[in-house]
Scaffold this motif. Structure first.
Motif, PDB file in Angstrom:
ATOM      1  N   THR A  21     -28.439  24.352   3.849  1.00 51.46           N
ATOM      2  CA  THR A  21     -29.030  23.445   3.981  1.00 51.46           C
ATOM      3  C   THR A  21     -29.284  22.890   1.984  1.00 51.46           C
ATOM      4  N   THR A  22     -30.375  21.929   2.250  1.00 48.21           N
ATOM      5  CA  THR A  22     -30.902  21.146   1.639  1.00 48.21           C
ATOM      6  C   THR A  22     -31.771  22.488   0.625  1.00 48.21           C
ATOM      7  N   GLU A  23     -32.035  22.897   1.496  1.00 47.52           N
ATOM      8  CA  GLU A  23     -33.113  24.076   1.104  1.00 47.52           C
ATOM      9  C   GLU A  23     -32.708  25.582   0.330  1.00 47.52           C
ATOM     10  N   ALA A  24     -31.915  25.881   2.068  1.00 48.27           N
ATOM     11  CA  ALA A  24     -31.718  27.251   2.159  1.00 48.27           C
ATOM     12  C   ALA A  24     -30.259  27.101   1.315  1.00 48.27           C
ATOM     13  N   SER A  25     -29.779  28.288   0.666  1.00 44.71           N
ATOM     14  CA  SER A  25     -28.526  28.114  -0.578  1.00 44.71           C
ATOM     15  C   SER A  25     -27.994  29.351   0.637  1.00 44.71           C
ATOM     16  N   VAL A  26     -26.644  29.588   0.338  1.00 48.17           N
ATOM     17  CA  VAL A  26     -25.701  30.637   0.736  1.00 48.17           C
ATOM     18  C   VAL A  26     -25.065  30.889  -0.802  1.00 48.17           C
ATOM     19  N   ARG A  27     -24.605  32.532  -0.032  1.00 43.34           N
ATOM     20  CA  ARG A  27     -24.068  32.965  -1.316  1.00 43.34           C
ATOM     21  C   ARG A  27     -22.050  32.664  -0.449  1.00 43.34           C
ATOM     22  N   SER A  28     -21.309  32.826  -2.513  1.00 46.47           N
ATOM     23  CA  SER A  28     -19.811  31.775  -2.842  1.00 46.47           C
ATOM     24  C   SER A  28     -19.396  33.278  -1.724  1.00 46.47           C
ATOM     25  N   VAL A  29     -19.876  34.367  -2.156  1.00 43.33           N
ATOM     26  CA  VAL A  29     -18.981  35.912  -1.213  1.00 43.33           C
ATOM     27  C   VAL A  29     -18.994  35.287   0.342  1.00 43.33           C
ATOM     28  N   ASP A  30     -20.205  35.149   0.421  1.00 41.06           N
ATOM     29  CA  ASP A  30     -20.167  34.991   2.055  1.00 41.06           C
ATOM     30  C   ASP A  30     -19.284  33.981   2.634  1.00 41.06           C
ATOM     31  N   VAL A  31     -18.999  32.515   1.474  1.00 41.43           N
ATOM     32  CA  VAL A  31     -18.749  31.629   1.959  1.00 41.43           C
ATOM     33  C   VAL A  31     -17.143  32.021   2.707  1.00 41.43           C
ATOM     34  N   ALA A  32     -16.672  32.208   1.027  1.00 44.82           N
ATOM     35  CA  ALA A  32     -15.786  33.331   1.018  1.00 44.82           C
ATOM     36  C   ALA A  32     -14.559  34.275   2.595  1.00 44.82           C
ATOM     37  N   THR A  33     -15.747  34.710   2.754  1.00 36.10           N
ATOM     38  CA  THR A  33     -15.985  36.305   4.079  1.00 36.10           C
ATOM     39  C   THR A  33     -15.304  35.167   4.925  1.00 36.10           C
ATOM     40  N   LYS A  34     -16.464  34.487   5.394  1.00 39.67           N
ATOM     41  CA  LYS A  34     -16.224  33.463   6.452  1.00 39.67           C
ATOM     42  C   LYS A  34     -15.056  32.829   6.608  1.00 39.67           C
ATOM     43  N   LEU A  35     -14.295  32.370   5.054  1.00 41.65           N
ATOM     44  CA  LEU A  35     -13.334  30.892   5.534  1.00 41.65           C
ATOM     45  C   LEU A  35     -12.056  31.848   5.098  1.00 41.65           C
ATOM     46  N   GLY A  36     -12.302  33.500   4.688  1.00 41.46           N
ATOM     47  CA  GLY A  36     -11.137  34.677   4.421  1.00 41.46           C
ATOM     48  C   GLY A  36     -10.380  33.476   3.646  1.00 41.46           C
ATOM     49  N   VAL A  37     -11.031  33.569   2.523  1.00 39.70           N
ATOM     50  CA  VAL A  37     -10.323  32.923   0.905  1.00 39.70           C
ATOM     51  C   VAL A  37     -11.124  33.699   0.119  1.00 39.70           C
ATOM     52  N   LYS A  39     -12.943  34.225  -3.021  1.00 37.26           N
ATOM     53  CA  LYS A  39     -14.217  33.503  -3.924  1.00 37.26           C
ATOM     54  C   LYS A  39     -13.698  32.227  -5.419  1.00 37.26           C
ATOM     55  N   ALA A  40     -12.759  32.836  -5.531  1.00 39.98           N
ATOM     56  CA  ALA A  40     -12.004  32.049  -6.854  1.00 39.98           C
ATOM     57  C   ALA A  40     -11.635  30.771  -6.377  1.00 39.98           C
ATOM     58  N   SER A  41     -10.838  30.401  -4.929  1.00 39.58           N
ATOM     59  CA  SER A  41     -10.985  29.562  -4.081  1.00 39.58           C
ATOM     60  C   SER A  41     -12.213  28.720  -3.659  1.00 39.58           C
ATOM     61  N   VAL A  42     -13.450  29.553  -3.435  1.00 34.24           N
ATOM     62  CA  VAL A  42     -14.322  28.765  -3.262  1.00 34.24           C
ATOM     63  C   VAL A  42     -15.212  28.207  -4.166  1.00 34.24           C
ATOM     64  N   ASN A  43     -15.152  28.850  -5.647  1.00 34.33           N
ATOM     65  CA  ASN A  43     -15.486  28.020  -6.950  1.00 34.33           C
ATOM     66  C   ASN A  43     -15.142  26.727  -7.008  1.00 34.33           C
ATOM     67  N   LYS A  44     -13.679  27.153  -6.745  1.00 36.35           N
ATOM     68  CA  LYS A  44     -12.844  25.401  -7.269  1.00 36.35           C
ATOM     69  C   LYS A  44     -13.021  24.549  -6.028  1.00 36.35           C
ATOM     70  N   ALA A  45     -13.288  24.972  -4.927  1.00 33.11           N
ATOM     71  CA  ALA A  45     -14.006  24.021  -3.501  1.00 33.11           C
ATOM     72  C   ALA A  45     -15.516  23.346  -3.863  1.00 33.11           C
ATOM     73  N   ILE A  46     -15.706  24.129  -4.485  1.00 31.06           N
ATOM     74  CA  ILE A  46     -17.484  24.246  -4.587  1.00 31.06           C
ATOM     75  C   ILE A  46     -17.345  23.042  -5.264  1.00 31.06           C
ATOM     76  N   ALA A  47     -16.543  23.204  -6.946  1.00 25.47           N
ATOM     77  CA  ALA A  47     -16.623  22.423  -7.641  1.00 25.47           C
ATOM     78  C   ALA A  47     -16.387  20.671  -7.603  1.00 25.47           C
ATOM     79  N   SER A  48     -15.642  21.173  -6.540  1.00 27.53           N
ATOM     80  CA  SER A  48     -15.194  19.617  -6.227  1.00 27.53           C
ATOM     81  C   SER A  48     -15.738  18.496  -4.988  1.00 27.53           C
ATOM     82  N   LEU A  49     -16.235  19.845  -4.027  1.00 22.73           N
ATOM     83  CA  LEU A  49     -17.994  19.353  -3.834  1.00 22.73           C
ATOM     84  C   LEU A  49     -18.999  19.281  -4.107  1.00 22.73           C
ATOM     85  N   LYS A  50     -19.016  19.753  -5.527  1.00 23.82           N
ATOM     86  CA  LYS A  50     -20.641  19.152  -6.635  1.00 23.82           C
ATOM     87  C   LYS A  50     -19.901  17.238  -6.614  1.00 23.82           C
ATOM     88  N   GLU A  51     -18.810  17.341  -7.494  1.00 25.81           N
ATOM     89  CA  GLU A  51     -18.168  16.532  -8.053  1.00 25.81           C
ATOM     90  C   GLU A  51     -17.955  14.772  -7.020  1.00 25.81           C
TER      91      GLU A  51
END
Length: 126
Positions: A21-37, A39-51
């Motif tokens: 959420t806006t308050e509760a954070s998640v780990r990028s490794v958990d996102v990677a596991t959930k999506l089957g990608v 960690k580098a792919s997660v970092n790239k996507a999150i950089a884009s979402l940050k932009e």
């Protein structure tokens, strides 16, 4: 808000599904596991979402969503749940196939068409 790529929508949806959420954070490794990608792919996507102003992540820290990112992620997840319920309950499609197809449909349907379809389906009381 303008429609994003399927990939970015999947990341926002996954973060919300993992409890982000806006308050509760998640780990990028958990996102990677959930999506089957990777960690580098997660970092790239999150950089884009940050932009785009949809996510926050301090340097090598955990991921949180902005208000706009959280609202977008919740809307994608809501679409998914409604499509899945319709496919399984109204049409009798097996859950595994309905899960895959709901994921495809949630990204393809326009906001206007989804709003009209959603209003119709809610009258069916699934």
């Amino acid at each position: 808000m303008e429609k994003m790529s399927k990939s970015h929508e999947d990341y926002l949806e996954a973060i919300v599904m993992l409890g982000g959420t806006t308050e509760a954070s998640v780990r990028s490794v958990d996102v990677a596991t959930k999506l089957g990608v990777s960690k580098a792919s997660v970092n790239k996507a999150i950089a884009s979402l940050k932009e785009k102003g949809l996510a926050d992540q301090p340097y090598y820290g955990d991921i949180t969503l902005t208000d706009e990112g959280y609202d977008y992620g919740v809307s994608i997840l809501d679409r998914h749940h409604l499509l899945f319920a319709f496919l399984t309950k109204a049409l009798g499609i097996p859950a595994e196939r309905a899960e895959e197809e709901a994921c495809l449909m949630e990204h393809a349907i326009s906001d206007d068409s989804f709003a009209k379809w959603s209003a119709y389906v809610k009258k069916l009381d699934l």
